[in-house]
Design an enzyme around this catalytic site. Structure first.
Site, mmCIF file in Angstrom:
data_model
loop_
_atom_site.group_PDB
_atom_site.id
_atom_site.type_symbol
_atom_site.label_atom_id
_atom_site.label_comp_id
_atom_site.label_asym_id
_atom_site.label_seq_id
_atom_site.Cartn_x
_atom_site.Cartn_y
_atom_site.Cartn_z
ATOM 1 N N ARG A 256 16.231 -11.926 33.012
ATOM 2 C CA ARG A 256 15.735 -12.657 31.838
ATOM 3 C C ARG A 256 15.572 -14.129 32.232
ATOM 4 O O ARG A 256 16.546 -14.844 32.329
ATOM 5 C CB ARG A 256 16.722 -12.510 30.670
ATOM 6 N N HIS A 260 18.227 -16.013 25.735
ATOM 7 C CA HIS A 260 18.470 -14.734 25.068
ATOM 8 C C HIS A 260 17.597 -14.629 23.822
ATOM 9 O O HIS A 260 16.936 -13.613 23.590
ATOM 10 C CB HIS A 260 19.940 -14.632 24.695
ATOM 11 N N TYR A 269 25.017 -22.238 30.532
ATOM 12 C CA TYR A 269 25.880 -21.262 31.204
ATOM 13 C C TYR A 269 25.284 -20.693 32.492
ATOM 14 O O TYR A 269 25.941 -19.938 33.195
ATOM 15 C CB TYR A 269 26.211 -20.106 30.242
#
Length: 369
Positions: A256, A260, A269
């Protein structure tokens, strides 16, 4: 960390070189140049849809959007391998599958605009509504597959989910049930390496595909950024199901590249170097290089593909912005198939609540205050 498992099956390298795989080659032996270029167009158009929808969300036209940037080959390849009578049970990120299944462009974003509870008719497209509950759609797929088996048809249920969903009980329960009843189901896991901010390594100390044999389900681990390998693996799994040999689990290893959802910030992160490493494995760039090596990447193809992408994006934007607001009470429609006393009571209460605004803004002489 960039994935580098030796069990990773692949037919096109990141450099665009066609390589041989004795297990998968027979399943794509009939693929024509026209199909390769069509899949390329699919992937470019789907990325354009993704970009346009992300822009619409940033401009306040959508409440949320789950980008699929980087996962185009996994979704286009797997859905192009299905038949029209197969039924697909997606999560909320399978926007490319919706495109392949012929869902009108504006309907792809309808739910995310808050305009409807389902953007399309599932039976018209053999595609269930996007499932927000993580992994629940896998149970729906198994139930449908068992029904197809009892009906004596060779249609197959295909269900999509992410690596994070494999930690949910629903997915594990679905695999138990599918194995027990030898249901014609393809479990298609897109391992995109991040369950929101949790890395896949925190959930799976070994490959996710290794879990399925423990349930009695054979599995394949395929390069999810390689559209040809994904088509081959999905065809193999569909054929097993049609022959009555039960479910198959496919782990499509992809990445990805975006957030998200548009409510997420992956820079908080995720290491920037990881993203840069995966950009070198871009699924569209890979197929583009293969087409170039075959002499198929002509200026005409590039121009036609870009024009199609722009046309689709324009139609998507116009359809979204011009979507009429639904009547407030329609929120109660289609919750149940048959009338329900509790729901009717709630509808009446909500109607009374809405009408109170009219009376509170009306003076004793009937005029507006």
């Amino acid at each position: 960390m960039v994935e580098s498992s030796p069990e990773f099956v692949q037919l096109i390298t990141p450099e665009g070189e066609r390589i041989s795989n004795p297990e998968l080659d027979p399943w794509v032996a009939d693929v024509t140049d026209a199909q390769l270029t069509a899949w390329y167009e699919d992937m470019v158009v789907v990325r354009r849809i993704d970009t346009e929808a992300t822009a619409l969300q940033r401009q306040g036209e959508l409440g949320l959007w789950p980008p699929l940037l980087g996962q185009e080959a996994a979704q286009v390849g797997s859905s192009r391998a299905t038949r029209d009578d197969d039924f697909i049970f997606p999560s909320y990120r399978e926007n490319a599958v919706a495109y392949v299944r012929g869902v009108p462009f504006a309907d792809i974003v309808r739910v995310w605009r808050g305009n409807a509870q389902s953007g399309w008719d599932p039976y018209k497209h053999q595609l269930a509504a996007p499932n927000i509950i993580i992994g629940a759609q896998t149970l729906h797929a198994v139930g449908w597959g068992v029904g197809a088996k009892y009906d004596g048809v060779d249609s197959v249920a295909v269900t999509y989910f992410g690596d994070g969903a494999t930690s949910e009980g629903d997915v594990n329960e679905a695999m138990v049930f599918a194995a027990s009843f030898q249901a014609p189901v393809v479990f298609f896991c897109q391992n995109n390496h991040w369950a929101i901010s949790e890395p896949v390594g925190l959930q799976a100390v070994q490959s996710i595909a290794d879990r399925a044999p423990g349930f009695g389900i054979p599995s394949l681990r395929v390069d999810g950024n390689d559209v040809l390998a994904v088509v081959a693996a999905t065809r193999l799994a569909l054929d097993r199901a049609r022959r009555g040999d039960g479910p198959t689990f496919i782990e499509a290893v992809t990445y990805r590249m975006g957030p998200h959802t548009t409510a997420d910030d992956p820079t908080r992160y995720r290491d920037k170097a990881e993203l840069e490493a995966w950009k070198l494995r871009d699924p569209i760039l890979r197929l583009q290089r293969l087409l170039d090596s075959l002499g198929l990447l002509t200026p005409e193809l590039e121009a036609r593909t870009q024009a199609k992408a722009d046309e689709v994006a324009a139609e998507l934007r116009a359809g979204c912005i011009n979507m009429p607001d639904p009547e407030p009470l329609t929120v109660f429609d289609n919750v149940y198939a048959t009338p329900n006393a509790t729901l009717e009571k709630e509808r009446d209460q909500y109607a009374a609540y809405l009408s109170s605004f009219d009376s509170s803004n009306t003076t004793s002489n009937g005029g507006r205050s």
